[in-house]
Write an enzyme that holds these catalytic residues in place. Sequence first.
Site, short mmCIF file in Angstrom:
data_model
loop_
_atom_site.label_atom_id
_atom_site.label_comp_id
_atom_site.label_asym_id
_atom_site.label_seq_id
_atom_site.Cartn_x
_atom_site.Cartn_y
_atom_site.Cartn_z
N ASP A 7 0.88 -1.16 0.00
CA ASP A 7 0.00 0.00 0.00
C ASP A 7 0.93 1.23 0.00
O ASP A 7 2.09 1.13 0.42
CB ASP A 7 -0.85 -0.05 1.28
CG ASP A 7 -1.67 1.20 1.46
OD1 ASP A 7 -2.44 1.53 0.56
OD2 ASP A 7 -1.52 1.85 2.51
N ASP A 9 0.02 5.09 0.75
CA ASP A 9 -0.20 6.07 1.82
C ASP A 9 -0.35 5.36 3.17
O ASP A 9 -1.25 4.56 3.34
CB ASP A 9 -1.47 6.88 1.49
CG ASP A 9 -1.81 7.89 2.56
OD1 ASP A 9 -0.91 8.29 3.30
OD2 ASP A 9 -2.99 8.27 2.65
N GLY A 44 -7.22 4.65 3.29
CA GLY A 44 -7.36 3.55 2.33
C GLY A 44 -8.67 3.56 1.53
O GLY A 44 -8.88 2.71 0.68
N ARG A 47 -11.53 8.13 -3.22
CA ARG A 47 -11.87 9.56 -3.17
C ARG A 47 -13.38 9.77 -3.07
O ARG A 47 -13.86 10.55 -2.24
CB ARG A 47 -11.32 10.24 -4.43
CG ARG A 47 -11.27 11.74 -4.32
CD ARG A 47 -10.72 12.35 -5.60
NE ARG A 47 -9.43 11.81 -5.99
CZ ARG A 47 -8.84 12.02 -7.16
NH1 ARG A 47 -9.44 12.75 -8.07
NH2 ARG A 47 -7.66 11.49 -7.43
N SER A 115 -5.02 5.15 -4.55
CA SER A 115 -4.86 6.52 -5.03
C SER A 115 -4.66 6.63 -6.53
O SER A 115 -3.90 5.86 -7.12
CB SER A 115 -3.68 7.18 -4.32
OG SER A 115 -3.49 8.48 -4.82
N ASN A 117 -3.27 9.23 -7.55
CA ASN A 117 -2.07 10.07 -7.57
C ASN A 117 -0.81 9.28 -7.24
O ASN A 117 0.25 9.87 -6.98
CB ASN A 117 -2.22 11.22 -6.56
CG ASN A 117 -3.33 12.18 -6.96
OD1 ASN A 117 -3.26 12.80 -8.03
ND2 ASN A 117 -4.36 12.29 -6.14
N ASP A 169 -1.65 -0.51 5.96
CA ASP A 169 -1.90 0.19 7.23
C ASP A 169 -3.40 0.31 7.52
O ASP A 169 -3.76 0.71 8.63
CB ASP A 169 -1.30 1.60 7.20
CG ASP A 169 -2.08 2.53 6.28
OD1 ASP A 169 -2.27 2.16 5.10
OD2 ASP A 169 -2.51 3.60 6.73
#
Length: 211
Positions: A7, A9, A44, A47, A115, A117, A169
């Site tokens: 993962d 972020d 996680g 958006r 994401s 991004n 996480d």
Amino acid sequence: MKAFIFDLDGVIVFTDKFHYQAWKKMADGMGIYFDEKINNRLRGVSRVESLEIILERYEGEPLSAERKAELMEEKNNTYRKLLSTMTPADVTDEVRNTLKELHERGCKLAIGSSSKNAKFILEKVELLDAFDAISDGNNITHSKPDPEVFSKAGEFLGEKPDNCIVVEDAYAGIDAAKAAGMTAVGIGDAFGYDKADVKIQTFSELLKLAE
Ligand code: B16
Ligand code: MG
């Protein structure tokens, strides 16, 4: 050798503070209450689902799909401005060295992130070359806890699920890894999640899984 799917972020980088600032700006503009506790629920989560969680506190007239799209774009523009300040110093030596060592031991490495991004972030911190494959918010239609992002990462690496170790996480990410038939390693917030097969406190503990 095992394949590792990370993962992004909350595992490799910590951009939750930027998500918070960007959502906060949007929420303040709409007069919606938003705090760090609500932000924790966005870990996680995609958006569009993040927006829906924030809108639980919205008391105005129902919003059209177009208005919601505008709000997400506004948030993403703020978020990307904040991301553009990131540098290689935003990745710890421990993370960088562990990834290098795993590669040297013959492990395949991929990103499995919700994401859209992800590549932009990896470019900013100069880690794009550290991974053999990237599965992110741009190649999935269902977000975690659906297994799609990790199943795709496994496919991109040419590895069967039972040879893949996911490092996550978020609770939703651990559930996604298990649903994909992979080994789930919990770090950070997910250290406390009983569904994780292995729990680690520091990133370099992953080396024990590649001996
Ligand atoms: P974006 P991960 C997730 O990244 C974040 O944890 C989550 O807070 C965010 O909403 C999601 O990405 C989508 O991000 O708006 O950039 O497409 O933890 O899956 O790497
Ligand atoms: Mg995460």
